[in-house]
Design a protein around this motif. Structure first.
Motif, PDB file in Angstrom:
ATOM      1  N   LYS A  11      38.496   1.570  55.029  1.00  0.00           N
ATOM      2  CA  LYS A  11      39.227   2.718  55.573  1.00  0.00           C
ATOM      3  C   LYS A  11      39.561   3.750  54.485  1.00  0.00           C
ATOM      4  N   TYR A  51      38.149   4.198  68.346  1.00  0.00           N
ATOM      5  CA  TYR A  51      39.339   3.410  68.731  1.00  0.00           C
ATOM      6  C   TYR A  51      39.773   3.670  70.178  1.00  0.00           C
ATOM      7  N   HIS A  54      42.290   1.707  72.167  1.00  0.00           N
ATOM      8  CA  HIS A  54      43.721   1.803  71.833  1.00  0.00           C
ATOM      9  C   HIS A  54      44.353   3.110  72.319  1.00  0.00           C
ATOM     10  N   PHE A  59      50.525   4.166  68.775  1.00  0.00           N
ATOM     11  CA  PHE A  59      50.074   4.499  67.420  1.00  0.00           C
ATOM     12  C   PHE A  59      48.712   5.195  67.401  1.00  0.00           C
ATOM     13  N   GLU A  62      48.441   8.552  65.402  1.00  0.00           N
ATOM     14  CA  GLU A  62      48.591   8.269  63.968  1.00  0.00           C
ATOM     15  C   GLU A  62      47.320   7.615  63.412  1.00  0.00           C
ATOM     16  N   LEU A  63      46.754   6.705  64.205  1.00  0.00           N
ATOM     17  CA  LEU A  63      45.544   5.988  63.793  1.00  0.00           C
ATOM     18  C   LEU A  63      44.365   6.954  63.631  1.00  0.00           C
ATOM     19  N   THR A  93      46.542  -8.098  60.801  1.00  0.00           N
ATOM     20  CA  THR A  93      46.586  -6.628  60.853  1.00  0.00           C
ATOM     21  C   THR A  93      47.692  -6.081  59.958  1.00  0.00           C
ATOM     22  N   ARG A 104      43.622  -7.919  53.042  1.00  0.00           N
ATOM     23  CA  ARG A 104      44.759  -7.051  53.392  1.00  0.00           C
ATOM     24  C   ARG A 104      46.003  -7.403  52.580  1.00  0.00           C
ATOM     25  N   LYS A 111      50.709  -1.788  58.219  1.00  0.00           N
ATOM     26  CA  LYS A 111      49.920  -2.066  59.411  1.00  0.00           C
ATOM     27  C   LYS A 111      49.024  -0.871  59.750  1.00  0.00           C
ATOM     28  N   ALA A 112      49.519   0.320  59.492  1.00  0.00           N
ATOM     29  CA  ALA A 112      48.750   1.531  59.810  1.00  0.00           C
ATOM     30  C   ALA A 112      47.659   1.767  58.771  1.00  0.00           C
ATOM     31  N   ASN A 114      45.710  -0.275  56.542  1.00  0.00           N
ATOM     32  CA  ASN A 114      45.478  -1.696  56.227  1.00  0.00           C
ATOM     33  C   ASN A 114      44.089  -1.969  55.632  1.00  0.00           C
ATOM     34  N   HIS A 117      38.800  -2.515  58.555  1.00  0.00           N
ATOM     35  CA  HIS A 117      38.698  -2.883  59.969  1.00  0.00           C
ATOM     36  C   HIS A 117      37.762  -4.076  60.071  1.00  0.00           C
ATOM     37  N   GLY A 118      37.969  -4.913  61.061  1.00  0.00           N
ATOM     38  CA  GLY A 118      37.020  -5.986  61.367  1.00  0.00           C
ATOM     39  C   GLY A 118      36.910  -6.137  62.872  1.00  0.00           C
TER      40      GLY A 118
END
Ligand code: CMP
Length: 143
Positions: A11, A51, A54, A59, A62-63, A93, A104, A111-112, A114, A117-118
Motif C-alpha cells: 500500500k 474495494y 466495502h 471507512f 478514508e480507504l 488487519t 503488519r 488499521k487504516a 496497514n 492487502h491480502g
C-alpha cells in the motif's frame, strides 16, 4: 481445493516508507513466488472499484483516499494454500492485534494504514488479480 494464488498490494504507506524491498524479501522468504508485479497510482475511483465490497462501510471514503494518496505495488503471488498462508504471514488487519513477527506487526501504523492487502478468499484472489493484471502479464511458467 485451495487455490495456489493470492493478490497482495504493497500500500502507499509501504512505498512512502521505502519498505517495498524488505516486505517483498519477507514474502519470498516465506515461500511465495512472484507471478506478476507492477507499480501503479490509483485514483479515488479505481481504489473505490477495488474495494467495492466495502462501499457501505463507514471507512470507505478514508480507504479510497488513502489508497490513492501515492503509488502502490500490486503483486500476484503463488504458493500452495496461498490465500490462508499469506493472511497468516501479514497478520490481523489491525496491527495492534497482529501476532509478533507478522508483516503488519512489524511495519504498519494503524488499521487504516496497514502496509499490505491480502485477498480473503480464492474467488476474490482471482477477481482482484484481474483488476490489476491482464492474463498476458502473468508468468505462466516460472521455469
Ligand atoms: P485490506 O486487507 O486492504 O482490506 C480492506 C481494508 O479496509 C483493510 O485492509 C484496512 O486497510 C481498511 N479498514 C478496515 N477496517 C477499517 C477501519 N475500521 N478503519 C479504517 N480502515 C479500515
Amino acid at each position: 481445493m485451495a487455490s495456489n494464488r493470492t493478490l497482495t498490494i504493497l500500500k502507499p504507506d509501504c512505498v512512502l516508507k521505502g519498505k517495498e524491498g524488505e516486505v517483498i524479501a519477507q514474502i519470498q522468504k516465506a515461500g511465495f513466488k512472484i507471478i506478476a508485479m507492477k507499480m501503479v497510482r490509483l485514483t479515488p475511483a479505481t481504489a473505490g472499484g477495488f474495494y467495492e465490497v466495502h462501499k457501505e462501510r463507514p471507512f470507505y471514503g478514508e480507504l479510497c483516499e488513502f489508497m490513492s494518496s501515492g503509488p502502490c505495488v500490486p503483486i500476484i503471488l503463488e504458493k500452495e494454500n496461498a490465500v490462508a498462508d499469506f493472511r497468516k504471514l501479514i497478520g490481523a488487519t489491525d496491527p495492534a492485534e497482529a501476532e509478533e513477527g507478522t508483516i503488519r506487526k512489524l511495519y504498519a501504523d494503524s488499521k487504516a494504514e496497514n502496509i499490505v492487502h491480502g485477498s480473503d478468499s480464492d474467488e476474490n484472489a482471482q477477481i482482484e488479480s484481474a483488476y490489476f493484471f491482464a492474463k498476458s502479464e502473468e508468468v505462466a511458467n516460472l521455469g
